[in-house]
Write a protein that holds these residues in place. Structure first.
Motif, short mmCIF file in Angstrom:
data_model
loop_
_atom_site.label_atom_id
_atom_site.label_comp_id
_atom_site.label_asym_id
_atom_site.label_seq_id
_atom_site.Cartn_x
_atom_site.Cartn_y
_atom_site.Cartn_z
N VAL A 95 0.83 -1.20 0.00
CA VAL A 95 0.00 0.00 0.00
C VAL A 95 0.87 1.25 0.00
CG1 VAL A 95 -1.65 1.34 1.38
CG2 VAL A 95 -2.00 -1.11 1.04
N GLU A 96 1.94 1.26 0.79
CA GLU A 96 2.83 2.41 0.82
C GLU A 96 3.49 2.62 -0.55
OE1 GLU A 96 5.37 1.49 4.11
OE2 GLU A 96 4.09 2.55 5.53
N HIS A 97 3.86 1.54 -1.20
CA HIS A 97 4.44 1.63 -2.55
C HIS A 97 3.43 2.22 -3.52
CE1 HIS A 97 5.56 0.10 -6.55
NE2 HIS A 97 6.79 0.39 -6.14
N ASP A 98 2.20 1.74 -3.46
CA ASP A 98 1.15 2.27 -4.33
C ASP A 98 0.88 3.75 -4.07
OD1 ASP A 98 0.90 -0.22 -5.48
OD2 ASP A 98 -0.94 -0.76 -4.39
N LEU A 99 0.90 4.16 -2.80
CA LEU A 99 0.69 5.56 -2.47
C LEU A 99 1.83 6.44 -3.01
CD1 LEU A 99 -0.73 5.46 1.17
CD2 LEU A 99 -1.90 6.22 -0.90
N ASP A 100 3.05 5.95 -2.92
CA ASP A 100 4.18 6.69 -3.48
C ASP A 100 4.01 6.87 -4.99
OD1 ASP A 100 5.40 6.96 -1.03
OD2 ASP A 100 6.72 5.22 -1.31
N PHE A 101 3.58 5.81 -5.67
CA PHE A 101 3.34 5.89 -7.11
C PHE A 101 2.25 6.92 -7.41
CE2 PHE A 101 0.87 4.51 -10.81
CZ PHE A 101 1.85 4.58 -11.78
N LEU A 102 1.16 6.89 -6.64
CA LEU A 102 0.07 7.83 -6.88
C LEU A 102 0.49 9.27 -6.61
CD1 LEU A 102 -3.00 5.88 -5.47
CD2 LEU A 102 -2.50 6.44 -7.85
N ARG A 103 1.31 9.48 -5.58
CA ARG A 103 1.82 10.84 -5.32
C ARG A 103 2.62 11.34 -6.51
NH1 ARG A 103 3.28 8.73 -0.03
NH2 ARG A 103 1.60 9.27 1.40
N ASP A 104 3.46 10.48 -7.06
CA ASP A 104 4.24 10.86 -8.24
C ASP A 104 3.32 11.19 -9.42
OD1 ASP A 104 6.60 10.50 -6.86
OD2 ASP A 104 7.02 8.52 -7.72
N GLN A 105 2.28 10.41 -9.60
CA GLN A 105 1.34 10.66 -10.69
C GLN A 105 0.59 11.97 -10.50
OE1 GLN A 105 1.19 8.73 -13.55
NE2 GLN A 105 3.02 8.00 -12.52
N PHE A 106 0.18 12.27 -9.25
CA PHE A 106 -0.47 13.54 -8.97
C PHE A 106 0.46 14.70 -9.30
CE2 PHE A 106 -3.65 11.34 -6.32
CZ PHE A 106 -4.78 12.03 -6.70
N THR A 107 1.70 14.60 -8.87
CA THR A 107 2.66 15.67 -9.13
C THR A 107 2.86 15.87 -10.62
OG1 THR A 107 3.79 15.19 -7.05
CG2 THR A 107 5.01 16.45 -8.69
N THR A 108 3.02 14.78 -11.36
CA THR A 108 3.20 14.86 -12.81
C THR A 108 1.98 15.50 -13.47
OG1 THR A 108 4.60 12.90 -12.78
CG2 THR A 108 3.63 13.50 -14.89
N THR A 109 0.81 15.12 -13.04
CA THR A 109 -0.43 15.68 -13.60
C THR A 109 -0.54 17.17 -13.31
OG1 THR A 109 -1.54 13.55 -13.37
CG2 THR A 109 -2.95 15.48 -13.60
N GLU A 110 -0.23 17.56 -12.07
CA GLU A 110 -0.31 18.97 -11.71
C GLU A 110 0.69 19.81 -12.52
OE1 GLU A 110 0.24 18.83 -7.51
OE2 GLU A 110 -1.88 18.49 -7.11
N VAL A 111 1.89 19.29 -12.70
CA VAL A 111 2.89 20.02 -13.50
C VAL A 111 2.41 20.15 -14.93
CG1 VAL A 111 5.22 19.84 -14.46
CG2 VAL A 111 4.85 19.44 -12.02
N ASN A 112 1.89 19.08 -15.49
CA ASN A 112 1.40 19.13 -16.88
C ASN A 112 0.23 20.10 -17.02
OD1 ASN A 112 3.28 17.41 -18.01
ND2 ASN A 112 2.09 15.59 -17.51
N MET A 113 -0.67 20.12 -16.04
CA MET A 113 -1.79 21.06 -16.10
C MET A 113 -1.28 22.50 -16.05
SD MET A 113 -4.54 19.08 -13.64
CE MET A 113 -5.48 20.54 -13.33
N ALA A 114 -0.28 22.77 -15.22
CA ALA A 114 0.28 24.11 -15.14
C ALA A 114 0.94 24.50 -16.46
CB ALA A 114 1.29 24.19 -14.00
N ARG A 115 1.63 23.57 -17.08
CA ARG A 115 2.27 23.86 -18.36
C ARG A 115 1.25 24.16 -19.45
NH1 ARG A 115 7.08 19.28 -18.39
NH2 ARG A 115 8.41 20.35 -16.90
N VAL A 116 0.18 23.39 -19.49
CA VAL A 116 -0.86 23.63 -20.49
C VAL A 116 -1.52 24.98 -20.23
CG1 VAL A 116 -3.14 22.85 -21.28
CG2 VAL A 116 -1.28 21.21 -20.99
N PHE A 117 -1.78 25.31 -18.98
CA PHE A 117 -2.38 26.60 -18.65
C PHE A 117 -1.46 27.74 -19.09
CE2 PHE A 117 -2.96 30.22 -15.82
CZ PHE A 117 -4.31 30.47 -15.99
N ASN A 118 -0.18 27.63 -18.76
CA ASN A 118 0.78 28.68 -19.15
C ASN A 118 0.89 28.81 -20.67
OD1 ASN A 118 1.31 29.32 -16.50
ND2 ASN A 118 3.08 27.97 -16.36
N TRP A 119 0.86 27.68 -21.37
CA TRP A 119 0.90 27.71 -22.83
C TRP A 119 -0.32 28.45 -23.37
CZ3 TRP A 119 -2.79 25.41 -25.99
CH2 TRP A 119 -2.52 25.47 -27.36
#
Length: 64
Positions: free
Chosen positions: A27-51
């Motif tokens: 479960v801890e491994h899965d949560l770490d993976f999900l945190r990474d995915q959230f961070t990646t998604t948030e960064v991508n959303m910010a980049r699209v917004f800025n574009w």
């Protein structure tokens, strides 16, 4: 209702603790993976917004 001898109860509880600890690791491994995915998604959303902001500013500048 079940009744266990002291030795059987200790064995069962030891197995349950081992299984719970192993599952906690998964479960801890899965949560770490999900945190990474959230961070990646948030960064991508910010980049699209800025574009989009840059695109609208450029379109507004060429319209004048």
């Amino acid at each position: 209702m079940l009744e266990y001898s002291l030795e059987d109860a200790k064995k069962l509880l030891t197995q349950n603790i081992a299984a719970a600890t192993r599952n906690l690791g998964y479960v801890e491994h899965d949560l770490d993976f999900l945190r990474d995915q959230f961070t990646t998604t948030e960064v991508n959303m910010a980049r699209v917004f800025n574009w989009d902001v840059k695109r609208r500013v450029a379109a507004k500048a060429t319209a004048k």
